[in-house]
Motif scaffolding. Structure first.
Motif, mmCIF file in Angstrom:
data_model
loop_
_atom_site.group_PDB
_atom_site.id
_atom_site.type_symbol
_atom_site.label_atom_id
_atom_site.label_comp_id
_atom_site.label_asym_id
_atom_site.label_seq_id
_atom_site.Cartn_x
_atom_site.Cartn_y
_atom_site.Cartn_z
ATOM 1 N N MET A 349 0.826 -1.207 0.000
ATOM 2 C CA MET A 349 0.000 0.000 0.000
ATOM 3 C C MET A 349 0.860 1.258 0.000
ATOM 4 S SD MET A 349 -3.123 -0.982 2.585
ATOM 5 C CE MET A 349 -4.713 -1.466 1.909
ATOM 6 N N ARG A 350 1.927 1.248 0.763
ATOM 7 C CA ARG A 350 2.862 2.381 0.737
ATOM 8 C C ARG A 350 3.413 2.583 -0.672
ATOM 9 N NH1 ARG A 350 5.070 -0.218 5.269
ATOM 10 N NH2 ARG A 350 4.531 0.739 7.275
ATOM 11 N N ALA A 351 3.790 1.472 -1.313
ATOM 12 C CA ALA A 351 4.367 1.550 -2.656
ATOM 13 C C ALA A 351 3.370 2.112 -3.660
ATOM 14 C CB ALA A 351 4.843 0.163 -3.091
ATOM 15 N N VAL A 352 2.092 1.737 -3.527
ATOM 16 C CA VAL A 352 1.058 2.255 -4.426
ATOM 17 C C VAL A 352 0.935 3.770 -4.279
ATOM 18 C CG1 VAL A 352 -1.430 2.292 -4.880
ATOM 19 C CG2 VAL A 352 -0.246 0.110 -4.572
ATOM 20 N N ASP A 364 -3.731 8.683 0.597
ATOM 21 C CA ASP A 364 -2.577 8.759 1.485
ATOM 22 C C ASP A 364 -2.384 7.400 2.154
ATOM 23 O OD1 ASP A 364 -1.788 11.755 1.675
ATOM 24 O OD2 ASP A 364 -3.956 11.790 1.961
ATOM 25 N N TYR A 365 -1.186 7.175 2.650
ATOM 26 C CA TYR A 365 -0.953 6.027 3.519
ATOM 27 C C TYR A 365 -0.839 6.536 4.946
ATOM 28 C CZ TYR A 365 0.948 2.086 5.961
ATOM 29 O OH TYR A 365 1.111 1.079 6.873
ATOM 30 N N VAL A 366 -1.498 5.850 5.895
ATOM 31 C CA VAL A 366 -1.405 6.221 7.306
ATOM 32 C C VAL A 366 -1.040 4.976 8.109
ATOM 33 C CG1 VAL A 366 -3.003 8.177 7.167
ATOM 34 C CG2 VAL A 366 -3.905 5.890 7.638
ATOM 35 N N ASP A 367 -0.254 5.152 9.138
ATOM 36 C CA ASP A 367 0.100 4.011 9.987
ATOM 37 C C ASP A 367 -1.057 3.708 10.946
ATOM 38 O OD1 ASP A 367 0.245 5.915 12.036
ATOM 39 O OD2 ASP A 367 2.428 6.051 11.947
ATOM 40 N N ALA A 368 -0.907 2.637 11.717
ATOM 41 C CA ALA A 368 -1.998 2.181 12.583
ATOM 42 C C ALA A 368 -2.375 3.225 13.620
ATOM 43 C CB ALA A 368 -1.611 0.868 13.254
ATOM 44 N N GLY A 376 -11.202 6.897 15.518
ATOM 45 C CA GLY A 376 -11.704 7.115 16.870
ATOM 46 C C GLY A 376 -11.774 5.842 17.682
ATOM 47 N N CYS A 377 -11.093 4.791 17.218
ATOM 48 C CA CYS A 377 -11.082 3.516 17.935
ATOM 49 C C CYS A 377 -9.864 2.714 17.492
ATOM 50 C CB CYS A 377 -12.363 2.722 17.686
ATOM 51 S SG CYS A 377 -12.655 2.323 15.958
ATOM 52 N N LYS A 378 -9.608 1.626 18.177
ATOM 53 C CA LYS A 378 -8.473 0.780 17.844
ATOM 54 C C LYS A 378 -8.682 0.126 16.481
ATOM 55 C CE LYS A 378 -5.734 -3.104 19.648
ATOM 56 N NZ LYS A 378 -5.632 -4.121 20.725
ATOM 57 N N VAL A 379 -7.606 0.082 15.681
ATOM 58 C CA VAL A 379 -7.660 -0.571 14.368
ATOM 59 C C VAL A 379 -6.559 -1.625 14.294
ATOM 60 C CG1 VAL A 379 -8.615 1.482 13.255
ATOM 61 C CG2 VAL A 379 -6.149 1.123 13.263
ATOM 62 N N ALA A 380 -6.709 -2.543 13.347
ATOM 63 C CA ALA A 380 -5.784 -3.673 13.268
ATOM 64 C C ALA A 380 -4.463 -3.325 12.619
ATOM 65 C CB ALA A 380 -6.442 -4.820 12.503
ATOM 66 N N SER A 381 -4.452 -2.298 11.754
ATOM 67 C CA SER A 381 -3.244 -1.994 10.989
ATOM 68 C C SER A 381 -3.366 -0.623 10.359
ATOM 69 C CB SER A 381 -3.042 -3.051 9.893
ATOM 70 O OG SER A 381 -4.131 -3.029 8.986
ATOM 71 N N GLY A 382 -2.321 -0.216 9.683
ATOM 72 C CA GLY A 382 -2.384 0.984 8.866
ATOM 73 C C GLY A 382 -2.949 0.650 7.499
ATOM 74 N N GLY A 383 -2.976 1.638 6.621
ATOM 75 C CA GLY A 383 -3.487 1.387 5.276
ATOM 76 C C GLY A 383 -3.739 2.671 4.522
ATOM 77 N N TRP A 384 -4.588 2.585 3.522
ATOM 78 C CA TRP A 384 -4.919 3.750 2.702
ATOM 79 C C TRP A 384 -5.960 4.625 3.410
ATOM 80 C CZ3 TRP A 384 -5.795 -0.074 -1.827
ATOM 81 C CH2 TRP A 384 -4.581 -0.286 -2.507
ATOM 82 N N TRP A 385 -5.818 5.931 3.207
ATOM 83 C CA TRP A 385 -6.776 6.900 3.725
ATOM 84 C C TRP A 385 -7.283 7.737 2.553
ATOM 85 C CZ3 TRP A 385 -10.472 8.436 6.477
ATOM 86 C CH2 TRP A 385 -10.730 9.768 6.794
ATOM 87 N N PHE A 386 -8.564 7.597 2.251
ATOM 88 C CA PHE A 386 -9.240 8.366 1.203
ATOM 89 C C PHE A 386 -10.062 9.459 1.887
ATOM 90 C CE2 PHE A 386 -8.939 3.918 -0.157
ATOM 91 C CZ PHE A 386 -8.275 4.021 -1.372
#
Length: 646
Positions: A349-352, A364-368, A376-386
């Motif tokens: 995802m970072r590479a994309v 954008d790419y955002v970390d966890a 506003g809550c716990k997430v499993a990982s980072g990923g894309w942010w639209f």
């Protein structure tokens, strides 16, 4: 390659200037005189558009948009103007919307038009962008990228050309023989051109491409300009009008596919009969409380990546257009997080994001940690942010689209179309007892999975994909505050509920809610938002089941249906465009299908595409993407089931 926006800068004479090309954007003497004298008068305008149904202008080099604004203003001021104006332009280094606001402030006479343009100015992403302006009467089709690449991919027929851009010495690629030959391929019979450049290489290149050119008096410091007319026989029409008779269509299916088409055709003056066996619009797969409208990028920016980007961007502009007209529509561009499955996908995802170089705020790419703050809550990982994506309530989009269609629309709800048969005047929809329901020269099958029940559509490899959405109680403003995706999706609170889902089961016709499917959705939810599903009992949850029409390659099927004997006539050699063009089609019969889980993404743009095809207008998708959605493609490339997934 990622787009590089133009820099807002001026030379010592306070003239808009590009240091990248070492040239000014316009003459220092009479800024608006050039578009009026060179481009409008040089193409015989406004006279040539008068009394026409539509008129299409193609420009090389949108720049600051002054040629467009001047042309739009002149068209509006002409009481004998064409019914519709299409302006097609290419630009490698577009200005940002904020910079255009600053530039256009110098000309208050364009304030209202410029404000409308600024409001719809697209995300600076490569490819084709469609802007519907002036209550649909003016259409700007803007290709962002290399001119030669864009012109080769345009599907349009131009009546006039504005050859603008920096000087041939500073920007030779825009004045190349290849560009001139591509313009000739897009020229309508009798097409004209005008430019301020009289360079010998320009004159000779245009002559070689088939234009007769002559010098004419210039303006200000430019003593001469160039005018031309297509002299050679026109090339085959790249955008032939798919229907030339009465503007009247049957649309079978009142989901988002059919409703958005009703809006786009009504704006073009069509009379419409909309038929559905449901008691109202937005039932079936279009009846969910909330769906996701966002793109799906890829490292190689493949067809799915480009189509979902184009569909998402147009979809949000369409929502803004309907709201500006006063129609109530439930949607929120609250943002969408697409979380990675694992560390390996995070790297991809970072590479994309790095490879595509799309504007921040769109992808954008955002970390966890950042993703958790956004959600506003716990997430499993980072990923894309639209940040510019979000959720839409499909029934409200249907309702707004039908309201926009207005008096040109007749609805036939609660009427099941048992059979569609050809007639002397086109197509006739019949009830189970053989009684006619409605008849029109054009019929469009937008009936979801029901398209399989119509004999003329038997060649379409449509499969039914059952989807179950789970409804969870949710307080307003509770987390997650944005849409979150990973193998499924969960929405923010909407009317006291949030949607979690959805399952995707091919050829499963069970209409009942299933606890096992709720459990599958809760498992996906817990994988996205650890601990979120704790305490929820799958056996006591509500939800909704819908059946989505899916295609083997996961791309929509939009356009003219192949004739019954088309398979026997299919060519086995030549490029895809040539082979598709040679296939016989069922006269007046079209499809909007194969949307799968992306009905919100595809529907508005597909409706605009089909309306443009019916009218013979410039298409809002590039040539390769138009070929990719052609329903007849499976006759040339047999379908496989390997790619069919959510």
């Amino acid at each position: 390659m990622p787009l590089v926006p133009a820099r807002l800068e001026h030379n010592a004479d306070c003239v808009l200037y590009s240091s990248a090309f070492g040239d000014a954007y316009h003459s220092p003497d009479d800024v608006l005189g050039q578009p009026q004298h060179v481009f409008l008068a040089g193409n015989g305008l406004p006279g040539r558009w008068q009394g026409r149904d539509r008129f299409t202008i193609l420009e090389t080099g949108f720049g600051a948009g002054l040629n467009f604004l001047t042309t739009w203003a002149a068209w509006r001021a002409d009481p004998q103007r064409s019914a519709r104006l299409h302006f097609v332009s290419v630009e490698l280094h577009p200005f940002t919307a904020a910079d255009l606001v600053r530039i256009h402030a110098r000309w208050p006479q364009f304030a209202a038009l410029a404000a409308e343009l600024h409001a719809q100015w697209p995300v600076l992403a490569p490819g084709l962008h469609r802007l519907n302006l002036d209550h649909g009467r003016v259409t700007l089709t803007l290709y962002l990228g290399e001119a030669a690449e864009g012109l080769a991919q345009l599907v349009a027929r131009a009546d006039a050309f504005y050859l603008d851009g920096f000087t041939p010495a500073k920007n030779p690629g825009l004045w190349s023989e290849r560009v001139f030959h591509l313009l000739a391929r897009l020229a309508a019979p009798g097409a004209t051109l005008a430019t301020w450049s009289v360079a010998g290489s320009v004159r000779e290149g245009l002559r070689r491409a088939g234009f007769a050119v002559e010098k004419a008096p210039g303006l200000g410091g430019k003593w001469q300009m160039l005018r031309g007319r297509l002299e050679r026989a026109p090339y085959p029409d790249p955008a032939p009008r798919a229907h030339r008779g009465e503007r009247h269509a049957l649309i079978i299916g009142a989901g988002i596919a059919g409703c958005t088409l009703a809006d786009r055709l009504a704006e073009r003056g069509w009379t419409l009969d909309l038929l559905d066996e449901a008691p109202t619009h937005g039932q079936g797969a279009s009846g969910n409380l909330a769906g996701v409208l966002r793109p799906l990028p890829s490292l190689d920016d493949n067809r799915m990546s480009r189509l979902t980007r184009a569909g998402s961007l147009y979809g949000w502009r369409n929502i803004a257009r309907l709201r500006a007209r006063g129609f109530d529509l439930r949607a929120d561009a609250c943002g969408v997080l697409h979380l990675a499955r694992d560390a390996r996908q995070e790297d991809k995802m970072r590479a994309v994001v790095e490879r595509l170089g799309l504007p921040a705020g769109h992808l954008d790419y955002v970390d966890a940690e950042t993703a958790a703050t956004i959600a506003g809550c716990k997430v499993a990982s980072g990923g894309w942010w639209f940040a510019d994506s979000g959720w839409v309530q499909p029934p409200s989009l249907c309702a707004a689209s039908l309201a926009a269609a207005g008096a040109r629309l007749r609805t036939h709800f609660g009427r099941r179309v048992a059979r569609l048969e050809s007639s002397a005047s086109g197509w006739r929809a019949l009830a189970a007892d053989g009684a006619p329901i409605a008849e029109a020269p054009v019929a469009v099958l937008a009936a979801g999975t029901g398209v399989r029940g119509f004999a003329p559509a038997h060649a379409l490899p449509v499969v039914s994909a059952r989807g179950q959405v789970t409804h969870l109680p949710a307080a307003s403003g509770s987390a997650p505050r944005v849409v979150v995706c990973r193998g499924g999706y969960v929405s923010p609170a909407v009317d006291g509920l949030r949607c979690a889902g959805a399952t995707f089961a091919v050829d499963d016709e069970d209409t009942a809610l299933r606890a096992a499917d709720h459990l599958e959705n809760l498992t996906k939810l817990d994988a996205m938002l650890p601990g979120f599903a704790a305490g929820l009992d799958a056996a006591h949850l509500d939800g909704r089941v819908g059946f989505r029409p899916a295609s083997p390659d996961r791309l929509p099927m939009v356009g003219a249906l192949p004739a019954a004997d088309a398979g026997r006539a299919a060519a086995t050699s030549g490029d895809m465009a040539t082979r598709l063009a040679a296939l016989p089609r069922a006269p007046g019969l079209f499809a909007l299908s194969g949307y799968g889980a992306r009905g919100l993404v595809w529907s508005p743009l597909a409706a605009e595409w089909l309306a443009s095809q019916l009218e013979g207008e410039p298409l809002p998708l590039t040539r390769d993407l138009s070929e990719a959605i052609d329903p007849a493609r499976f006759l040339l490339r047999p379908p496989t089931s390997g790619g069919l997934e959510e």
